[in-house]
Design a protein around this motif. Sequence first.
Motif, short mmCIF file in Angstrom:
data_model
loop_
_atom_site.label_atom_id
_atom_site.label_comp_id
_atom_site.label_asym_id
_atom_site.label_seq_id
_atom_site.Cartn_x
_atom_site.Cartn_y
_atom_site.Cartn_z
N ASP A 54 -4.87 1.74 14.66
CA ASP A 54 -3.64 2.66 15.24
C ASP A 54 -2.38 1.83 15.67
O ASP A 54 -1.33 2.08 15.12
CB ASP A 54 -4.00 3.64 16.06
CG ASP A 54 -4.79 4.85 15.64
OD1 ASP A 54 -4.91 5.17 14.72
OD2 ASP A 54 -5.50 5.56 16.70
N GLY A 55 -2.73 0.91 16.65
CA GLY A 55 -1.88 -0.07 17.01
C GLY A 55 -0.89 -1.01 16.17
O GLY A 55 0.20 -1.33 15.94
N LEU A 56 -1.84 -1.50 15.12
CA LEU A 56 -1.41 -2.52 14.16
C LEU A 56 -0.45 -1.72 13.05
O LEU A 56 0.32 -2.07 12.64
CB LEU A 56 -2.58 -3.09 13.48
CG LEU A 56 -2.48 -4.32 12.54
CD1 LEU A 56 -1.53 -5.40 13.24
CD2 LEU A 56 -3.62 -4.85 11.87
N ALA A 102 1.83 -10.24 6.70
CA ALA A 102 1.35 -9.01 7.00
C ALA A 102 0.33 -8.58 5.92
O ALA A 102 -0.61 -7.78 6.13
CB ALA A 102 2.67 -8.19 7.07
N PRO A 103 0.35 -8.65 4.50
CA PRO A 103 -0.62 -8.47 3.61
C PRO A 103 -1.88 -9.05 4.17
O PRO A 103 -2.82 -8.39 3.64
CB PRO A 103 0.01 -8.93 2.23
CG PRO A 103 1.60 -9.08 2.58
CD PRO A 103 1.79 -9.26 4.21
N LEU A 134 -8.86 5.30 9.15
CA LEU A 134 -8.74 4.35 8.07
C LEU A 134 -8.01 4.94 7.04
O LEU A 134 -7.23 4.15 6.31
CB LEU A 134 -10.25 4.11 7.40
CG LEU A 134 -11.19 3.23 8.26
CD1 LEU A 134 -12.56 3.46 7.75
CD2 LEU A 134 -10.74 1.83 8.25
N ALA A 135 -7.87 6.21 6.73
CA ALA A 135 -7.08 6.83 5.62
C ALA A 135 -5.61 6.66 5.96
O ALA A 135 -4.72 6.25 4.94
CB ALA A 135 -7.46 8.44 5.65
N LEU A 140 -1.08 0.89 4.13
CA LEU A 140 -0.25 -0.45 4.33
C LEU A 140 -0.81 -1.71 3.40
O LEU A 140 -0.24 -2.59 3.28
CB LEU A 140 -0.75 -0.82 5.69
CG LEU A 140 -0.04 0.11 6.81
CD1 LEU A 140 -0.62 -0.38 8.37
CD2 LEU A 140 1.27 0.22 6.83
N VAL A 141 -1.91 -1.42 2.76
CA VAL A 141 -2.32 -2.38 1.95
C VAL A 141 -1.42 -2.47 0.75
O VAL A 141 -1.08 -1.82 0.09
CB VAL A 141 -4.04 -2.13 1.31
CG1 VAL A 141 -4.18 -3.29 0.26
CG2 VAL A 141 -4.68 -2.02 2.14
#
Length: 146
Positions: A54-56, A102-103, A134-135, A140-141
């Motif tokens: 959540d934070g990331l 980031a990736p 997770l969803a 972000l991936v």
Amino acid sequence: MFTVRFTVWPGQGEDSGFDMGDMAVTGDFGTADSAGQVPHQGMMIYLSVIQLLDGLGDFLRGNARVLNFTGFDTRFGFLVRRTKDGLSVAGKDGVVVARTTAPELISAVLRAAEDLGRALPPEDTVTSDWQATLAAFRPLVPGGTG
């Protein structure tokens, strides 16, 4: 190279979303690890990973310069800072363990979370929060491969 590891302590009985465990982030300059610390810095690992994702996610979608993460029910944590070349990851002591992108960070965290989540029973009270987190993180991936 940047890696993340989430582990559950053995001997806690049936798998549960409230299990204690450890977290480690490793890069080219070292490792920040909750295991082996005195006093121990283990944490409620599933709840800590939910909190991290959540934070990331908020950090990466936003403009904050620093994410100061601390696990659930522990002193252990680490810092993620935006740099001109990407991101740096440091222990709470400020010592940088990794310079990453980031990736690479997103992929390493998601891979470790998915590995950890395999042991979480479907009927556990934490499972629905786990799956929702997770969803929300997978988009972000890079390239939508998550």
